[in-house]
Design a protein around this motif. Structure first.
Motif, short mmCIF file in Angstrom:
data_model
loop_
_atom_site.label_atom_id
_atom_site.label_comp_id
_atom_site.label_asym_id
_atom_site.label_seq_id
_atom_site.Cartn_x
_atom_site.Cartn_y
_atom_site.Cartn_z
N VAL A 161 23.18 -46.63 17.41
CA VAL A 161 23.32 -45.99 18.73
C VAL A 161 22.33 -46.59 19.71
N ASP A 162 22.69 -46.48 20.97
CA ASP A 162 21.74 -46.79 22.02
C ASP A 162 20.97 -45.49 22.29
N PRO A 163 19.66 -45.49 21.99
CA PRO A 163 18.90 -44.23 22.11
C PRO A 163 18.87 -43.67 23.53
N GLU A 222 11.87 -43.17 18.92
CA GLU A 222 12.32 -44.34 19.68
C GLU A 222 13.79 -44.65 19.45
N SER A 223 14.25 -44.45 18.20
CA SER A 223 15.60 -44.92 17.91
C SER A 223 16.65 -43.82 17.98
N ASP A 224 16.25 -42.58 17.86
CA ASP A 224 17.26 -41.51 17.87
C ASP A 224 16.67 -40.19 18.40
N PRO A 225 16.22 -40.19 19.65
CA PRO A 225 15.51 -39.01 20.15
C PRO A 225 16.37 -37.74 20.16
N HIS A 226 17.70 -37.91 20.32
CA HIS A 226 18.55 -36.72 20.36
C HIS A 226 18.58 -35.98 19.04
#
Lengths: 128, 602
Positions: B127-129, B211-215
């Motif tokens: 994913v685009d974070p 950084e890579s998956d804040p959601h």
């Protein structure tokens, strides 16, 4: 942007499906356009472009478009190989934009080989 | 109408790759694609950390899953022409395992990736974070939707309890129990906190997740808030993590825009807000009571527990505090069920754990593995073995609070209990691999210098004790160790553990205790023989020039003499050189500059 309802989550997921299929390597059918120097010179890039724009227009989600090198029959370029997942690959030669759209609709989507454009079924076995 | 592409280049923009120039490479690829008129066929996505940080900048080309490493700006035109235009994957940018000749083209066939099981890192590289739709497309926020519409808060807590999830910050407290305590506490206001104050040297699990998956963290917090009855969350994150701060800020903004944060979420009677608090970098603030003090704007010092934060936390209100990895794991447990999660792991430790694998190992990076995996699998299969074919000596887990584990325990299946029994601890997941050239006394000294510096000073045993221990360790490393030092270190260690209030002091002596237990002979060699077996402690080394080699191979190049600031080296160019031991201060500069390996250490 509007506030999301629970139903919107599924909608966004569906809308992003093509993108996610590409990332997961998932597909129902794969169209591989041969892009050796010969293919490019014969117009393979317009074939790829026509395919992608048609996929966009019709919002098709499960067809993967890939490219690879020369297929070995440079005089019959542009060429493409269509593979329904699990099935034998079919090679098409002397392609034009109209032909590839027909192949997309009839073969990749509906599963019916477009015999008049097909060069071979399977690997290196000529039917024409 | 969504655009159709035939290739998506997933380029890692975790901090590791960014510091190796990932953003410049991405920009160069974008320009090259435009130049070749491929930008309507090939897309490039900036993703979070892929894990194998040692090989950055890395990228994965979809749909074929071709893995490229160490891509530089000058590689871009060739890569675009060959692969993205002509469809011929480029071998020379692929990964070749150490001691093998042929590169491995596919990501999923590289050993580093095959042994990993991704739960907290489920979306890494996919994913685009900075795009919320990407997260939603991978079932994001569906777990929260399921919790709030199909489950009561009690049912959510039951599910988390049944999953066996334990705190991933280090202590391993059962998450469900903590949530239950907050749920049961009566108060008109409750809070939840995400602890992102990751401070162990060599650890970057939480940084990478944010950084890579804040959601995934935000969704975990939403579920936690619904379960515990809290309506406000604080994400405490280090200011030294600028990219993580930026990405969580963007994620919160997007979630707010789409109504996932705010009032009447999904049109239901549920309100929730998140605030970011940036920590100034004190290690002790990772301790929950110190962190709470810091959020309140007070000095970051711990206080005695009980009362635990679940009863009296932030501003005296019941507070549920978990670390980043724990929160990121929660949504998957809700969507896939407790049974699925608890099917992985050991009897006492379920699921998976993220580790940052660093030190003298070939594939350094970020990994997620099922609990119960052995250290050998981590170091040799995933990590690709020790660098330069050297021998494994020990692995340090648990950071400055943990201890060393030796070769004899390489087959140990790791979980919270087994690591503690081995004299170390799980900690937040830092894993530092050491080879035969690592001095264990020096390692203990290093970790002690860290804790002594980071001690907040509130408790005398921790403040004075760690400083005193550090003094002794420095003395030993400098060749002035006394025979009584080992006993003094032992006594001090126990006093500090007994007399300190918080985890920092209680665990600070662990690196010393575990190295004294497993590598006593190294301490003794430093103290009695004044020798460092690993030749790391320079003051104990004697530098001698191999005069024959100096002349025959190096032709008396004279570089060492020029480097020596103390004029301890004699000899002319084209002659053999010699070190005058009385003048030598043992700085090791000559050894570092000699290109001909003509200087030996005795």
């Amino acid at each position: 942007m509007g506030k999301l309802s629970i139903e919107d989550l599924a909608k966004i997921k569906e809308e992003s499906k093509r993108k996610m299929n590409l990332r997961d390597g998932e597909y129902k059918a794969k169209i591989n356009v041969h892009m050796g120097t010969c293919g490019i010179a014969a117009g393979a890039r317009t074939i790829v472009d026509a395919l992608l724009r048609e996929i966009e227009k019709k919002d098709i989600k499960e067809i993967m478009v890939t490219t690879s090198g020369c297929a070995g029959l440079c005089s019959r370029e542009p060429m493409a190989t269509v593979e329904i997942k699990g099935g034998a690959p079919v090679k098409y030669a002397d392609l034009t934009e109209a032909k590839i759209i027909k192949i997309l609709n009839e073969h990749a989507l509906a599963g019916k080989v477009v015999k008049e454009y097909a060069l071979a079924v399977g690997s290196e076995k000529t039917t024409a | 109408m969504a655009k159709a592409y035939r290739i998506e280049v997933m380029a890692c923009t975790g901090t590791g790759c960014v510091s190796n120039g990932a953003f410049e490479v991405i920009e160069a690829i974008r320009e090259e694609l435009k130049k070749k008129n491929l930008h309507s066929e090939v897309d490039i996505i900036a993703t979070g950390c892929n894990g194998i940080c040692a090989l950055g900048p890395i990228m994965v080309v979809k749909p074929d899953n071709i893995f490229y490493k160490e891509i530089t700006k000058k590689d871009v035109p060739y890569l675009v022409e060959e692969h993205f235009l002509k469809g011929r994957p480029v071998k020379k940018f692929m990964y070749t395992p150490p001691e093998e000749k042929e590169p491995i083209p596919l990501l999923n066939e590289i050993n580093f990736f095959t042994k990993q099981v991704l739960v907290a890192l489920r979306n890494r590289g996919l994913v685009d974070p900075e795009v919320i739709e990407d997260y939603i497309a991978r079932d994001g926020y569906a777990a929260f939707a399921k919790a709030i519409t199909e489950m009561t808060p009690e049912k959510v807590i039951q599910e988390i309890t049944a999953s066996g999830l334990r705190g991933r910050g280090g202590a391993g407290f059962p998450t469900g129990l903590k949530w239950q305590a907050v749920r049961r506490a009566t108060s008109e206001e409750k809070f939840i906190i995400c602890n992102g104050d990751e401070g162990d040297p060599g650890a970057f699990m939480d940084r990478s997740i944010v950084e890579s998956d804040p959601h995934s963290v935000i969704e975990g917090l939403l579920i936690g808030a619904y379960a515990t009855g809290a309506s406000k969350a604080f994400v405490y994150i280090r200011n030294e993590y600028p990219l993580a701060v930026k990405r969580i800020e963007i994620a919160i903004e997007q979630a707010r825009d789409r109504g996932l944060i705010g009032e009447k979420i999904f049109g239901l009677d549920f309100n929730f807000d998140i605030k970011i608090v940036r920590g100034a970098g004190a290690f002790v603030c990772g301790e929950e009571t110190a962190l709470i003090a810091s959020v309140e704007g007070r000095l970051g010092e711990p206080r005695p527990r009980p009362p635990y934060p679940a009863e009296k936390g932030l501003w005296g209100r019941p507070t549920c505090i978990n670390n980043v990895e724990t929160w990121a794991t929660v949504p998957v447990i809700i969507s896939r069920g407790a049974k699925w999660f608890s099917s992985m792991g050991t009897a006492t430790s379920k699921g998976t754990k993220v580790f940052s694998l660093v030190g003298k190992v070939n594939n350094t990076g970020l990994i997620e593995v099922p609990m119960g995996i052995t250290l050998k699998e981590i170091i040799y299969d995933i990590g690709g073995g020790i660098t330069d074919g050297k021998k494994f000596k020990a692995v340090q887990t648990g950071g400055p609070s943990g201890g060393c584990i030796t070769a004899a325990l390489l087959d140990l299946p790791i979980d919270y209990e087994s690591l503690t029994a081995a004299g170390s601890m799980m900690g937040s997941g830092g894993m530092v691999v050491m080879d035969e050239e690592t001095c264990m006394v020096d390692i203990a000294r290093y970790f002690l210098s860290f804790t002594a510096y980071e001690s907040c000073g509130k408790c005398t045993p921790c403040r004075e004790g760690t400083a005193e221990m550090l003094k002794i360790l420095e003395r030993i490393c400098n060749g002035n160790g006394q025979p009584s030092d080992l006993e003094t270190l032992g006594t001090l260690s126990h006093a500090i553990k007994e007399g300190s209030l918080c985890g920092l002091g209680k665990t600070a002596p662990n690196p010393v205790l575990s190295t004294m237990k497993y590598f006593k002979e190294e301490y003794e060699s430093h103290i009695y023989k004044k020798k460092c077996p690993a030749k790391t402690c320079r003051k104990l080394n004697e530098y001698v020039i191999d005069e024959k080699r100096c002349l025959s191979v190096g032709h008396g190049c004279d570089i060492c003499k020029k480097e020596c600031a103390y004029d301890a080296i004699i000899g002319q160019t084209k002659e053999a050189h010699r070190i005058i031991q009385e003048k030598c201060v043992k700085c090791g500069s000559c050894y570092d500059v000699c290109k001909f390996n003509a200087i030996n250490i005795n």
